[in-house]
Design an enzyme around this catalytic site. Structure first.
Site, PDB file in Angstrom:
ATOM      1  N   ASP A  22       0.993  -1.342  -0.114  1.00 14.26           N
ATOM      2  CA  ASP A  22       0.086   0.290   0.126  1.00 14.26           C
ATOM      3  C   ASP A  22       0.773   1.016  -0.089  1.00 14.26           C
ATOM      4  OD1 ASP A  22      -3.487  -0.185   1.396  1.00 14.26           O
ATOM      5  OD2 ASP A  22      -2.307   1.649   0.321  1.00 14.26           O
ATOM      6  N   ASP A  48      -3.251   4.456  -2.425  1.00 10.57           N
ATOM      7  CA  ASP A  48      -4.011   5.684  -1.661  1.00 10.57           C
ATOM      8  C   ASP A  48      -4.432   6.707  -1.614  1.00 10.57           C
ATOM      9  OD1 ASP A  48      -5.575   4.797   1.173  1.00 10.57           O
ATOM     10  OD2 ASP A  48      -4.615   7.078   1.659  1.00 10.57           O
ATOM     11  N   ASP A  79     -12.318  -0.494   4.451  1.00  7.20           N
ATOM     12  CA  ASP A  79     -13.104   1.365   4.314  1.00  7.20           C
ATOM     13  C   ASP A  79     -14.909   0.801   4.007  1.00  7.20           C
ATOM     14  OD1 ASP A  79     -10.500   2.758   2.363  1.00  7.20           O
ATOM     15  OD2 ASP A  79     -10.792   2.787   4.574  1.00  7.20           O
TER      16      ASP A  79
HETATM   17  O1  TEU Z   1      -9.287   5.173   1.614  1.00  3.62           O
HETATM   18  C1  TEU Z   1      -9.907   7.006   1.088  1.00  3.62           C
HETATM   19  C2  TEU Z   1     -11.575   7.439   1.317  1.00  3.62           C
HETATM   20  O2  TEU Z   1     -11.887   8.576   0.953  1.00  3.62           O
HETATM   21  C3  TEU Z   1     -11.683   6.579   2.841  1.00  3.62           C
HETATM   22  O3  TEU Z   1     -12.131   7.581   3.781  1.00  3.62           O
HETATM   23  C4  TEU Z   1     -13.249   6.927   2.423  1.00  3.62           C
HETATM   24  O4  TEU Z   1     -13.519   6.644   1.115  1.00  3.62           O
HETATM   25  C5  TEU Z   1     -14.506   6.505   3.488  1.00  3.62           C
HETATM   26  O5  TEU Z   1     -13.657   5.746   4.851  1.00  3.62           O
HETATM   27  C6  TEU Z   1     -15.369   5.893   3.236  1.00  3.62           C
HETATM   28  O6  TEU Z   1     -16.881   5.234   4.042  1.00  3.62           O
HETATM   29  C7  TEU Z   1      -8.138   5.583   1.841  1.00  3.62           C
HETATM   30  C8  TEU Z   1      -7.629   4.418   2.993  1.00  3.62           C
HETATM   31  O7  TEU Z   1      -8.588   3.634   2.112  1.00  3.62           O
HETATM   32  C9  TEU Z   1      -8.310   4.693   4.282  1.00  3.62           C
HETATM   33  O8  TEU Z   1      -8.111   3.803   5.012  1.00  3.62           O
HETATM   34  C10 TEU Z   1      -7.965   5.875   5.093  1.00  3.62           C
HETATM   35  O9  TEU Z   1      -8.776   6.732   6.124  1.00  3.62           O
HETATM   36  C11 TEU Z   1      -7.705   6.980   4.269  1.00  3.62           C
HETATM   37  O10 TEU Z   1      -7.341   6.362   2.135  1.00  3.62           O
HETATM   38  C12 TEU Z   1      -6.501   7.935   4.939  1.00  3.62           C
HETATM   39  O11 TEU Z   1      -5.729   6.935   3.959  1.00  3.62           O
END
Ligand code: TEU
Ligand code: CA
Length: 559
Positions: free
Chosen positions: A98, A199, A330
């Site tokens: 990642d 990410d 997520d």
């Molecule tokens: O996720 C990006 C993001 O937009 C998420 O926050 C998602 O859209 C949202 O939580 C929906 O509920 C990435 C990673 O996958 C996430 O785990 C991280 O929290 C975020 O970026 C920040 O790095």
């Protein structure tokens, strides 16, 4: 051009904190993953996407990185990581890591320096701005509630953080920062990894003026996506990254791209673009969000799901490659969200998997999906751990929302639904840990666990195994076209994938009631072969008209 092996691959996503704990501290770790590599090989997956294992204060469970080239102590050592990589490669599997470079942790050495003074050499590694008459530089809100700006006393300026206060955005306008990122990427690639999941990679270029959404507004936050999604220089940066790094290795890349449309996606994944191989879009993740965003829960409609999938299949056809997922770390569990996690638990899990493994693109299996893990309902907010959820809870409570409706939106959409520990057995804590798990295990682990699934030939696991084999044996990725069938039907999702000599007919009942499938008159074939189904289906049955059972899925090859 190197063979595009990632088109024929199935990817398995591991959220390390919740996968397997080897040392009894209640936190998943690298040695725990190593102990489960034979399990992954049995499933038949080709690539593992490992969520962040880098040094981090865990404000956002590792998506706030304080050292990109060192392993978080909770997870083990770099030697453990090397053992994991070797263990995967020895079993013919690949590893993608990642890449979290839209932001770092505020405990990263770069930020510690950057905040010291306005003329510090690291100042411009981040995005600092003076306030406006005691207010933040603009009215953008953070994805994790509140302002996207944090005031810093030391230099009396604000820094931008689209996510948590401890995740300051990196300044990609700065070529020195970009070079640091590229050097770090090469350091990991030279260790032998097979690519990256990137990410929120489409957020790295912001509109330089960083304008407010509502000019002069200081009393409410707004989503500033128009000024930081797919920004003015994002393709320039990714083409530079490709030139400097990616093009030098036989790897795969998939970029998480919030708010991307198929037209924009083609700019990221078009083969002649020399940027990325795939992107994750969010259109299927928004089908049950109301006008006020993800926590404004509304029921999804099958017509939306069919429309979105058809759009992405056709728009990227002969242009680029899709990523295929319905959940991740997520998102809530796809079985609870789009299937039926009670009466038709097995049938609907298998039906959804059939959808993901018969479309154009690379399927992504999220840990636990293959055994039908479901959402969870913790009794109190104290059992929830996710910063996005906890910040939203406080914000909505302060705004006078009633607790029950806040908790209901957490039950339906909260990210901890996908972060409860992997359920290995009916032993205490589902065999995930001998200690106290960092987050509670879903109470249904006694019925839903790997041990049970491996012993049950009709389990969801064995169906996934068959689907993964089917893709290879029947070269599903070789089918190029997509034709929607029964488009106006709001219970059945059916389509035909074809190449010049064969056709793949996929029929899915998305409901818990019987439904009648009728094949379009103009579809011609000599004979049909049933490739897979989640019920016992009569081989010789006439497929021009099928009475489907609840959540019934069938895949036929038409010759
Ligand atoms: O996720 C990006 C993001 O937009 C998420 O926050 C998602 O859209 C949202 O939580 C929906 O509920 C990435 C990673 O996958 C996430 O785990 C991280 O929290 C975020 O970026 C920040 O790095
Ligand atoms: Ca551990």
């Amino acid at each position: 051009m190197a063979k595009q092996w990632w088109k024929d691959s199935v990817v398995y996503q591991i959220y390390p904190r919740s996968f397997m704990d080897s040392n009894g501290d209640g936190i998943g770790d690298l040695k725990g993953i190593i102990s489960k590599l034979d399990y992954l090989q049995t499933l038949g997956v080709d690539v593992v996407w490992l969520c962040p294992v880098y040094e981090s204060p865990n404000d956002d469970n590792g998506y706030d990185i304080s050292n990109y080239q060192s392993i978080m102590k909770d997870f083990g050592t770099l030697a453990d990581w090397e053992e994991l990589l070797k263990g995967l490669h020895d079993r013919g599997m690949k590893l993608i890591m990642d890449l979290v470079v839209n932001h770092s942790s505020d405990e990263h050495a770069w930020f510690v320096e950057s905040r010291k003074s306005k003329d510090n050499e690291y100042r411009d590694y981040y995005i600092w701005r003076p306030g406006q008459d005691g207010h933040a530089p603009n009215d953008w809100g953070s994805f994790f509630s509140g302002s996207a700006w944090q005031y810093d006393e030391q230099t009396e300026e604000y820094f931008l953080h689209l996510f948590s206060k401890k995740q300051p955005d990196l300044n990609w306008e700065n070529p020195k920062l970009r070079q640091e990122v590229y050097d770090m990427m090469k350091w990991w690639l030279d260790k032998g990894i097979d690519g990256f999941r990137m990410d929120v990679i489409n957020l790295i270029s912001k509109v330089p003026e960083l304008p407010s959404v509502v000019e002069g507004n200081h009393d409410s936050y707004h989503f500033g996506g128009d000024y930081f999604m797919n920004g003015p220089r994002v393709h320039e940066y990714l083409q530079e990254m490709n030139r400097e790094v990616l093009s030098k290795y036989d790897i795969m890349t998939v970029g998480e791209a919030i708010g991307v449309t198929p037209e924009e996606a083609a700019l990221y994944v078009g083969e002649e673009r020399n940027e990325l191989n795939m992107v994750f879009h969010f259109e299927l993740m928004d089908v049950d969000s109301g006008e006020h965003g993800k926590w404004d829960v509304k029921p999804w409609k099958l017509s939306d799901i069919k429309r979105i999938i058809k759009k992405w299949q056709l728009e990227l056809q002969d242009k680029g490659w899709n990523s295929l997922y319905l959940n991740n770390h997520d998102q809530p569990r796809m079985l609870s969200r789009f299937g039926n996690d009670t009466v038709y638990h097995k049938e609907s899990a298998k039906m959804l998997a059939t959808l993901l493994h018969t479309l154009q693109g690379t399927p992504y299996i999220y840990q636990g999906e293959e055994i039908g893990m479901t959402n969870v309902k913790f009794a109190s907010i104290e059992e929830y751990k996710d910063i996005e959820t906890l910040n939203m809870y406080q914000e909505q409570l302060a705004a006078g929302k009633d607790v029950d409706s806040i908790m209901n939106s957490i039950y339906v959409k909260g990210r901890d639904n996908g972060r409860t520990p992997m359920q290995w057995s009916s032993d205490r804590h589902a065999g995930f840990t001998k200690g106290m798990p960092w987050i509670s295990v879903n109470p249904n682990y006694e019925q839903i666990n790997v041990e049970q699934a491996l012993q049950d030939p009709e389990s969801i696991f064995h169906y996934y195994k068959k689907l993964i084999e089917l893709r290879k044996v029947h070269n599903v990725t070789g089918y190029s076209n997509y034709r929607a069938l029964m488009e106006d039907n709001d219970r059945i999702f059916a389509y035909i994938r074809s190449n010049n000599e064969e056709q793949l007919l996929v029929i899915l009942n998305f409901t818990g009631e019987p439904a009648s499938f009728v094949l379009d008159e103009d579809i011609r074939y000599q004979r049909n072969t049933l490739l897979i189904s989640n019920y016992d289906a009569a081989e010789s049955e006439d497929i021009r008209h099928i009475e489907l059972r609840p959540y019934e899925a069938r895949v036929y090859k038409l010759l």
